[in-house]
Structure formats: structure tokens, C-alpha cells
Write an enzyme that holds these catalytic residues in place. Structure first.
Site, PDB file in Angstrom:
ATOM      1  N   SER A 107      46.059  -0.632  47.268  1.00  0.00           N
ATOM      2  CA  SER A 107      46.881  -1.008  48.526  1.00  0.00           C
ATOM      3  C   SER A 107      48.268  -0.286  48.773  1.00  0.00           C
ATOM      4  O   SER A 107      49.012  -0.028  47.389  1.00  0.00           O
ATOM      5  CB  SER A 107      46.900  -2.619  48.156  1.00  0.00           C
ATOM      6  OG  SER A 107      47.964  -3.139  49.128  1.00  0.00           O
ATOM      7  N   THR A 112      45.410   2.841  55.632  1.00  0.00           N
ATOM      8  CA  THR A 112      45.456   2.446  56.937  1.00  0.00           C
ATOM      9  C   THR A 112      46.096   3.607  57.900  1.00  0.00           C
ATOM     10  O   THR A 112      45.829   3.991  59.149  1.00  0.00           O
ATOM     11  CB  THR A 112      46.200   1.154  57.414  1.00  0.00           C
ATOM     12  OG1 THR A 112      45.352   0.152  56.495  1.00  0.00           O
ATOM     13  CG2 THR A 112      45.967   0.683  58.914  1.00  0.00           C
ATOM     14  N   GLY A 385      40.593  -0.218  47.947  1.00  0.00           N
ATOM     15  CA  GLY A 385      40.245   0.727  46.629  1.00  0.00           C
ATOM     16  C   GLY A 385      40.025  -0.381  45.576  1.00  0.00           C
ATOM     17  O   GLY A 385      40.341  -1.554  45.702  1.00  0.00           O
TER      18      GLY A 385
END
Ligand SMILES: Nc1ncnc2c1ncn2[C@@H]1O[C@H](COP(=O)(O)OP(=O)(O)OP(=O)(O)O)[C@@H](O)[C@H]1O
Ligand SMILES: [Mg+2]
Length: 1027
Positions: A107, A112, A385
Site C-alpha cells: 500500500s 494506482t 501486494g
């Protein structure tokens, strides 16, 4: 890649395969760090892109960059997400091979963002027709909508995606996007009802409250104050500086409109969002073990927003109906279960809303014409992930399972592609030792034996299954498995950090300890039937479609969460397996979300669990470097004799490379020649080659520089030369014009001259005027130099005809001038001499023969011999008084009788003639001049007869004299007297003279050989003259 090979010391390697110490984690981290510090966030491991989140805007995503990466060979440009995308995009268009870009990382590592860059590149590269713009717009706008509903601020990322996303983009045969499809995975719905400290609920709640206008809020019965809503109160209350909720809400509304969401649909979506907020605020009290809704009005609000019956909803929130094989039993819930039911409702509604949104987006993105687009699909997978927290739950278990599956796919595809390449290139395959994580996948998903099966079993079995019974079963069944660690059997040092309700899995990326707490519950994902039923009748069409009636009627048990997830994962794997993958591995450099900080430990952790070391090992198992012959030759051709400047021999690039590696001294172990590529085993070989190339580059640069300079100078020279030639031609023209003019003038002059010359003697006319004038001028110039200098020089230059008059005139003038000069230069004596001579000429010239003989000698007024002069002077002094002596000379006197000769002196005064005796100096005669005259013959004699008148008779007749200088004397006489008449020149041969008393004598003049005077027999005085 080679472009910055020489900068490897400073900026590290662009490709980890060139890392010599490729087994060393430190060397790996060091290389990443070096590059990160130079703002080089991208690095390859072969074709895999590693991206380190810079946490700052880098100017590397501009249109210029897109252009630079467009249609370039993968290794031609520095590593970049654009390079990976371009590579995939081209394979898709040119080879019609389906593609997928797999983006993974923890994260906040930038997955993104990377997926957005991929989309940006694709949108920029595919045409600009208006029909396409709509599709591209929808694809791009799907992001803000999905992010609003699926992203939230977490402690690790202000915009953390709380779901997995796989997006397919469909292209037509020209590479133009024509549609898309999105798959979503495992939304973190627990966030709807509770958040950790410092985190927030999904963005849309905050956006709605901050951005909706008053009327919408009023309609939704909402207030802007965030504190009002308990679902927003757990974590971070309020807004976050880095997020502008109000503005984002506008973007979401805009995006919804672009993606064809009707106003009513939007209204319904926001009603559902609002209803969840209200739902969170519904409280219960427990009366005799039964839960009762505290706030009826809230139930009413919720039911109004969802379009359900309020009392039905109220009942559903507090009751549970169980349909046990046809026996329908409704029982009240206690407070705890009511809260559970409420939260389950909120989560389910939100989760299904999200899935509905994705489906609705897909309808909008669906390609109108899918016939030709079957294979032309590029997928982008942006999925969480590996997650390893202090406390890992059901969610982490799902996520890590997903990553195990992806890793397996990665291994299979990477090894497969490696193997394929070796086969294609005809190179012997050396089996690569790698860790196959299939064993872990099996541990999790194997039917009947795997963790998922055990979990499902436990969830479904009758009785009182709990999380702990599940753990017991796990331990019971899997205790011997190498990748499963339970508390009981763990080594003591692990036991110390493990709790009894935990189990540990040895994942390929590291060990993760999971707490079983909540596993069953989450897996069951229980929503009581009553609620489902209520919602299936909702007026809100979205809610109604999310809770279909069929679901209620279905006798089948609903699949557990993990099984659903497993199924969707396997579907995903199937999708990915038939595509060519590109990998983007994202790494976050620090936990602080700040730029410039590189935390070695944190990065190493990610490198490990992303399996990057393993990835590198596989890639390096064979050859460190491989490149097509053309590319290798193009770069290093300058290092070989036969290949520089170009290899033109037989066999093409391969033969060229063969010669080149020989020149470079590669030994057989160092390289292999494939069909189309050169394979180099160790990086060192490439470095040496690159270093040699860098050195050689300087030499080449010098050559190029020299040529370039030469070219510049030559250009300059040619320009200058051209200018000079122009200038020269102008000058020459001017000179030629001048010369022509001169020649013309000269010819005119010559012509005029010749004409003038021909007509020079004609009277002046148009033709000869100039010639004549010139002739005159020239003559004058000539004359000036040739003038006679002496008065007696009578020569005179000839002259042109027209100057004749002037010449004569000038001649005379000149002579006068010379004479004048001569005259002015004369002394008085000479002047007197000339006067006398002139007088003599006048009187005697042509009249007396001996005149000519008198001319040369000057006249002298004293002809007395020296020895007599004193006496004569004495006489003059005595006698003359006022008389002036004019002339004196000796002479011979002849007596009138007998003509006896006697010596005498004769003196001339201004008034008289004196004759003196030659011996005594006594005066013999004085004859006044006014009384006498003189007779001379015209002959050559010196005879002078002085005629004495009768009144002077005492002088006894005429005086006969021989005067030595007769002309001289005669001249003085005339000069003294003033009249020439006093001297008579007779032209006779005989002369008479008076003697006395009227008697006369005769004097004969004869010519003879000797001059002389004598008396002849006849008594005549004979004067003999020489002829
Ligand atoms: N290439 C980049 N350039 C600049 N900033 C970036 C880049 N990539 C990521 N970031 C920054 O990092 C933040 C987190 O990135 P991103 O949301 O893509 O992470 P993620 O991997 O998707 O995380 P999660 O798993 O939580 O969704 C972004 O909001 C952005 O500020
Ligand atoms: Mg994300």
C-alpha cells in the site's frame, strides 16, 4: 539500457541483470538507492519494471516523454512505465497478442499511480477521433468514481485502494480503444463500519458531506458535520489536508455524468450512501434480551432513502428468521446481534453498491463492436501486494494468497518466456534453480486439504464452530507442512512472539503470522435473511438489483467469502495466463509519505516479498545480457575493424557481431550466438565492452568534430568565396566598363585624331579643330624647348600649316626678344661700336669695296702708334681748348705736286680736321668741317681726298691722303658731322683733285697684285688696290 551504462557508478544500473553481485541483497538495495537519489525511480530486471515511489511530482510524464518513448525499442530508452506500456501496446497491435500489465506492491507504493500512467500513455498514443475520445474519456473517468467509492485514507496512503482492480481495455485492429471491462476484487467492506485510528472511511462519505449542495443534503437528510455520523467517527474525524473532498465530489459527479449515469441513478447512489450514514446512527436498547430500535425516525429516514417499508426494516434489524428445511422460525435478536445485523447490512449494501457500480461502468464501457476485438485486449491489474502487519487478519490472508498466486503466475510465465527465448534462439537450456511456490498455493487452496477447504468446512459444519476450533483443525491437519507453523510446534524463539490464537505461514516472500480472530465470521459474511428480503423489495432500483429475490429463493448455500475470492482469483489467473504479461513492481521508499527518504530496511523488506531477488536469480541463471544482433552491432560496431563504420559483409548483423566479438576478445564461455540475439553470460564482459566503447566514443567524437568543424569551415569558405566572386565580378564589370569606356574614348580620340590628321591642312572644321588645336599646343610645347638661344641663330623649328602665321610672328618676336636681350646686355662702348658700325653699313655697304673687310674689326678712335701718342696728345691738349677729339690716326699724305708721300697724323675734332706733321707734330692744316668735304672711291683703296674750298686757299688745294682705316675714319667723320653728305663715294677709276690756282691733278685707281701708291709716268697718282 546501454545509454547510461557508463554512468553506472553514479546512477547505478538501469537493469539489475548487470549487477555483478546479483545474489547480494545489499548490492540490490544499493543500486536502487543510488538511482532513487538521482530521481531515477525506474529500474529493470530484464523486462520487469521496478518503480520506487518518489512521493513528489517528477517531470517525466509530459507529452514530450510520451513522444520520446513512442515506438522505441524497449532498451533504447531509460526504464520507464511508458517503455513497458509501449512494448506491450506494440506487441498487442503488431502481433495481436493479448497483454496484461501486472502492477503489484504494498500500500502506498504507487500501483494506482502507475496504472494511471499506463492509461495515460495508451490514451495519448491512440488516435484522436471523436468516437474514440468518448471511450477514452470514460476509461479515464472511471478512475475518480472507483477511487471515490473504493479508496480511503489509511495510515499508509492518503488515497489507498481498498479493492483489487483488473481493467481490460479493448482495442480495434488500429490500436484505438473501443471499450473496457473492469473486475473488482475483495473490497475492504469492514471499513464502512469501523476504521483504525488515523484512518478514514471511503472517500465518498466525506465527499458527499463536503461537496453536495444544501438541497441535496436536505433531500438526503444529511448534515455537513462529520461528528454526527458514528460510521465516520472511529478513525480520523474531519478532513485531510491533502484531500479536497468538496472538489473531488464535483469531479465524481462530472465523471458519473460522462459515463452516462442518469440523474436518477446518481440520486439513488447518493441515497444509498446517505442511508449507510444514517444506518450507522441507529442504536438499540435491550429489553428483556430483545433488541429495540432506539431511533425510529432514523429507521424511517433510511427506509425512505432506500425505498423500503420502515416498520419492515425496523423488524428486520431486530429479528432473525431461519428457514431450516422448510421450518421458518423468526426469533428476536439481542442488542449485540442487532448491532451486528445493522453493520452487516451497512457493509453488504455498500459492498454490493460498489460491485453494482463496477458492473454499471462496464455496461457503459462495453465496446459497441466486439467482433474484431477478441484478442486485442490489454489488461491492467492494480492489486494489493503482500501485506505483513503486526496483526494479520482474514483480509491479509486473502491478499497474501492472491500474491502467492500472482507469484506463481510470474514464475511460470517468466521461466516459460526465458525457456521459449532459449528455444527460439537455439541455445541450450540450463535448468534454473528457483523456488516454486506452488507448494504454498497448494497449502492454501488444495481441495479438502488446503486452509481454504478447512476454513469452509469449519464455517459450514453444524455445531458451534469458532475461530479457535478452526485453528485447532488447521494445526491438526497441517502441522507437518513445511510452510505451516503452529504455536505448539514452533521453535521457541517464534513461540515467544506468537500467540495461541495465531498460525504462521512461510510465504515465498516471508513469514506471516495470522490471527484467526474473525476468520469464520468474515468468511461466512452473514447477512440475515430478513434484511435481504426487505432490501429485495426496495424502491431504490439499485438496492433492489443488488439484492435479487432469486438469492432468497436459492436453496444453495451462498459461497463463503474465501471461496468466492478463490474462484475469482482462479478466473483472473486464467485470464492472465493466456496473455503476455508485463510486470511493474512498486516499492515505497519510506513510511512517511515524504520524498527523498530511502529506508533501506523497509525497501529490503519489500524487495524480498515482491520476490525480486528470486526474479533476478531466474533472469541471471542463464545470461546476464541479450541483445539482438542489429542493436548490439549498432552500438559497438566502432570497436571492431571489420564492423566500423558499417558492416557490409555477407551474413548480415550476425556475421558482423561474430567478427566483432572476435575483435573484442570474448572467449567461448563468455557468450553464445543465438538465432537473432547475442547472449553474454557475465556483466563484466559487457562492462569492459561498454568501457571500451566510451573510450572509443571520444575518438569518434573527435573525428566527427573534426569533420563537422571542417564542414563548417568549408561552408563558411564557400559562402565567402561566393561573396568574393560576386564582389569580384562587380569589380571586374566596373573595371571592364571603365576600360571599355576608355577604349571607346581612346578609339574616338584616335579616330578624331586620324581624321584631324587627314584634314589637318584644311581650314578648321568639325573634324580637325581638335587636331589642329592639339598640333598647335604640341608645336608650342616643342617650340618652347627648341627656341634658338643665340641672336645670330636664325634657325626656327618647322610648324604645322595652321601655325605658319603664328610661327612667323613668333619667330620675329623671338628674334626681337633675343635682340633686345642682346641689346640690353651691351656695354655703352659696344653700343657705340654698333652705332658706328651701323652707320658705316648705311654709308658704305655696297658703295665701297673694302667696306666688307672693315666689318669684323671693331672701330677704334685712336690709331696713333704708341710711341707717338704722347706727342699727339700734347698737341691736342695745347690746341683744342673746348674742341673735342673724335678720332686720330696716322696717315700718309701725298703732295699735290709730285705726289711725294709724307708721314702725317690726322685728328678729327667736333669742328675741324687737324693734320700734324709726322715728325714734328706741328699742325699743318686745320680744316673746319663745315667748310670741307671728303671724297672716296668705291674701290678697295684707302684713298681720301679732302676737298678744300677756295677761301681756304692758303691750304693750297685738296689734300690727298692714304688713311689706313678709311671706313672707320669715314664713319667717325659722318658721325661727328651728323650728315652723310660730307663724304662722297665716287664710282670711278680716276679722280681729279685741285692743286692750286685752278690747276688740278689726277689720281688713277688700278687693281693689282700688290697694293701701293705711286706716281706714274703721266704724272698721275696711281693707287693700286688688290681685287
Ligand atoms: N510516480 C509517482 N510520481 C509521484 N508521486 C507518486 C508516484 N507514484 C505514487 N506517488 C504518490 O504516492 C501516493 C500513493 O500512490 P498510490 O495510491 O498509487 O499507491 P498504491 O500502491 O495504489 O497504494 P494502495 O495499495 O494503498 O492503493 C500517491 O497518492 C502519490 O502521491
Ligand atoms: Mg492504489
Amino acid at each position: 539500457m546501454e545509454t547510461s551504462l557508463h554512468e553506472r557508478d553514479r546512477a547505478g544500473f538501469q537493469d539489475f541483470v548487470l549487477l555483478e553481485n546479483y545474489q547480494s541483497e545489499d548490492a540490490f538495495i544499493e543500486n536502487l538507492k543510488k538511482r532513487f537519489q538521482e530521481n531515477l525511480i525506474y529500474t529493470y530486471i530484464g523486462q520487469v519494471l521496478i518503480s520506487v515511489n518518489p512521493y513528489k511530482e517528477l517531470k517525466i510524464y509530459t507529452d514530450l516523454h510520451i513522444k520520446a518513448y513512442r515506438n522505441k525499442h524497449f532498451y533504447e530508452m531509460p526504464p520507464h512505465v511508458f517503455a513497458v506500456t509501449d512494448n506491450a501496446f506494440r506487441s498487442l497491435i503488431e502481433e495481436n497478442r493479448g497483454q496484461c500489465v501486472l502492477i503489484s506492491g504494498e500500500s502506498g507504493s504507487g500501483k494506482t499511480e502507475a496504472s494511471k500512467k499506463v492509461l495515460q500513455y495508451i490514451a495519448a498514443c491512440s488516435g484522436h477521433q471523436t468516437t474514440v475520445e468518448g471511450v477514452k474519456d470514460k476509461l479515464l473517468k472511471s478512475n475518480p468514481v472507483l477511487e471515490a467509492f473504493g479508496n480511503a485514507k489509511t495510515n499508509r496512503n492518503d488515497n489507498s485502494s481498498r479493492f483489487g482492480k483488473y481493467m481490460d481495455i479493448q482495442f480495434d485492429y488500429k490500436g484505438v480503444p473501443i471499450g473496457g471491462n473492469i473486475l473488482n476484487y475483495l473490497l475492504e467492506k469492514s471499513r464502512v463500519v469501523a476504521q483504525m485510528g488515523g484512518e478514514r472511511n471511503f472517500h465518498i462519505f466525506y465527499q458527499l458531506l463536503a461537496g453536495a449542495d444544501a438541497s441535496l443534503l436536505q433531500e438526503l437528510r444529511l448534515e455537513r458535520a462529520l461528528d454526527t455520523y458514528s460510521y465516520l467517527s472511529d478513525g480520523l474525524k474531519g478532513s485531510v489536508p491533502s484531500i479536497n473532498d468538496a472538489e473531488n465530489f464535483k469531479s465524481v459527479q462530472q465523471a458519473l455524468t460522462i459515463i452516462d449515469f442518469a440523474n436518477e441513478e446518481q440520486q439513488e447512489i447518493f441515497s444509498i450512501v446517505a442511508s449507510i450514514l444514517h444506518l450507522g446512527n441507529i442504536n438499540f436498547t435491550e429489553v428483556e434480551g430483545n433488541a429495540q430500535v432506539n431511533s425510529r425516525d432514523l429507521v424511517v429516514t433510511v427506509s425512505r432513502l432506500l425505498g423500503v417499508n420502515a416498520s419492515e426494516l425496523g423488524a428486520a434489524l431486530t429479528h432473525r428468521t431461519i428457514d431450516a428445511r422448510g421450518d421458518v422460525v423468526t426469533s428476536p435478536l439481542n442488542q449485540e446481534l442487532a448491532v451486528y445485523a445493522r453493520d452487516a447490512l451497512a457493509k453488504a449494501v455498500y459492498d454490493r453498491l460498489f460491485s453494482w457500480l463496477v458492473q454499471r461502468l462496464n455496461i457503459s464501457l462495453q465496446a459497441k463492436e466486439t467482433r474484431e476485438a477478441r484478442n486485442n485486449v490489454m489488461g491492467i491489474l492494480d492489486i494489493y501486494g503482500f501485506e505483513i502487519f503486526n496483526k494479520n487478519n482474514f483480509e491479509q490472508f486473502c491478499i497474501n494468497f492472491c500474491n502467492e498466486k500472482l507469484q506463481q503466475l510470474f514464475i511460470e510465465l517468466t521461466l516459460k518466456s526465458e525457456q521459449d527465448e532459449y528455444r527460439r534462439e537455439g541455445i541450450e537450456w540450463i535448468p534454473v534453480e528457483y523456488f516454486d511456490n506452488k507448494v504454498i498455493c497448494n497449502l492454501i487452496e488444495e481441495k479438502h486439504k488446503g486452509i481454504i477447504s478447512i476454513l469452509d468446512e469449519e464455517c459450514l459444519r453444524p455445531g458451534e464452530p469458532t475461530d479457535l476450533t478452526f485453528l485447532e483443525k488447521l494445526t491438526h491437519k497441517l502441522a507437518e507442512h513445511h510452510h505451516y507453523v503452529c504455536h505448539e510446534k514452533a521453535p521457541t524463539h517464534i513461540q515467544k512472539i506468537m500467540l495461541r490464537d495465531e498460525f504462521r505461514l512461510v510465504h515465498y516472500a516471508g513469514d506471516v503470522t495470522y490471527s484467526v480472530h474473525g476468520f469464520l465470521d468474515k468468511n461466512n459474511d452473514l447477512l440475515f435473511r430478513d434484511l435481504k428480503e426487505t432490501l429485495s423489495k426496495a424502491g431504490n432500483s439499485i438496492v433492489r438489483s443488488c439484492f435479487p429475490e432469486q438469492e432468497l429463493r436459492s436453496k444453495k448455500r451462498p459461497e463463503t467469502a474465501i471461496t468466492q475470492f478463490k474462484t475469482s482469483l482462479n478466473n483472473l489467473m486464467d485470464i492472465l495466463m493466456c496473455k503476455e504479461p508485463s510486470y511493474i513492481r512498486c516499492i515505497k521508499p519510506n513510511d512517511l509519505q515524504t520524498s527523498g527518504v530511502f529506508n533501506d530496511e523497509l525497501v529490503l523488506h519489500q524487495v524480498k516479498y515482491l520476490g525480486l531477488m528470486e526474479n533476478l536469480r531466474v533472469r541471471r541463471a542463464g545470461f546476464a545480457y541479450r541483445r539482438s544482433y542489429e542493436l548490439f552491432l549498432e552500438r559497438y560496431k566502432s570497436l571492431g575493424k571489420a564492423t566500423w563504420p558499417n558492416y557490409k559483409g555477407p551474413g548480415g548483423a550476425k556475421a558482423g557481431v561474430q567478427l566483432l566479438v572476435k575483435d573484442l576478445g570474448y572467449d567461448n564461455e563468455q557468450y553464445r550466438l543465438g538465432e537473432t540475439k547475442l547472449f553474454i553470460r557475465w556483466p563484466r564482459t559487457l562492462f569492459d565492452t561498454e568501457d571500451a566503447f566510451q573510450a572509443r566514443k571520444h575518438e569518434i567524437a573527435a573525428i566527427i568534430q573534426a569533420h563537422w568543424k571542417g564542414l563548417l569551415q568549408r561552408r563558411k569558405y564557400l559562402k565567402l568565396r561566393a561573396q568574393v566572386i560576386i564582389l569580384q565580378s562587380y569589380c571586374r564589370r566596373r573595371l571592364a566598363q571603365q576600360a571599355a569606356k576608355q577604349r571607346r574614348e581612346a578609339a574616338d580620340k584616335i579616330r578624331a585624331f586620324i581624321k584631324g590628321f587627314i584634314t589637318r591642312n584644311d581650314p578648321p572644321n568639325g573634324f580637325n579643330e581638335d587636331f589642329i588645336a592639339n598640333a598647335k599646343r604640341m608645336w608650342l610645347l616643342r617650340l618652347a624647348k627648341a627656341l634658338p638661344k643665340k641672336v645670330l641663330d636664325k634657325s626656327w623649328p618647322s610648324c604645322p600649316a595652321h601655325c605658319q602665321e603664328a610661327s612667323t610672328y613668333l619667330h620675329r618676336l623671338h628674334r626681337l626678344h633675343l635682340a633686345r636681350i642682346y641689346r640690353l646686355s651691351l656695354t655703352p662702348q659696344r653700343k657705340r661700336q654698333f652705332e658706328l658700325k651701323t652707320l658705316a653699313e648705311k654709308v658704305f655697304k655696297g658703295k665701297k669695296n673694302n667696306y666688307a673687310a672693315s666689318v669684323p674689326a671693331p672701330f677704334i678712335d685712336d690709331r696713333i702708334p704708341k710711341d707717338h701718342i704722347q706727342k699727339v696728345n700734347d698737341f691736342v691738349a695745347r690746341t683744342f681748348g673746348s674742341e673735342q677729339l673724335k678720332y686720330q690716326s696716322f696717315c700718309t699724305k701725298f703732295d699735290r705736286h709730285g705726289y711725294k708721300s709724307r708721314e702725317r697724323f690726322i685728328l678729327l675734332s667736333n669742328t675741324a680736321i687737324y693734320v700734324l706733321d709726322g715728325k714734328t707734330y706741328k699742325q699743318k692744316h686745320r680744316l673746319p668741317l663745315d667748310k670741307i668735304d671728303f671724297t672716296l672711291t668705291n674701290n678697295n683703296d684707302d684713298l681720301m681726298v679732302i676737298r678744300i674750298p677756295l677761301d681756304l686757299k692758303k691750304d693750297k688745294g685738296d689734300l690727298i691722303l692714304i688713311i689706313p682705316y678709311i671706313i672707320e675714319f669715314g664713319t667717325y667723320i659722318i658721325d661727328t658731322v651728323g650728315t652723310a653728305g660730307i663724304v662722297n663715294i665716287v664710282d670711278r677709276d680716276s679722280l681729279e683733285h685741285n692743286v692750286v690756282k685752278g690747276k688740278g691733278g689726277v689720281i688713277d685707281i688700278q687693281t693689282g697684285a700688290e697694293p701701293g701708291v705711286m706716281r706714274d709716268k703721266s704724272g698721275h697718282l696711281v693707287v693700286t688696290t688688290v681685287q
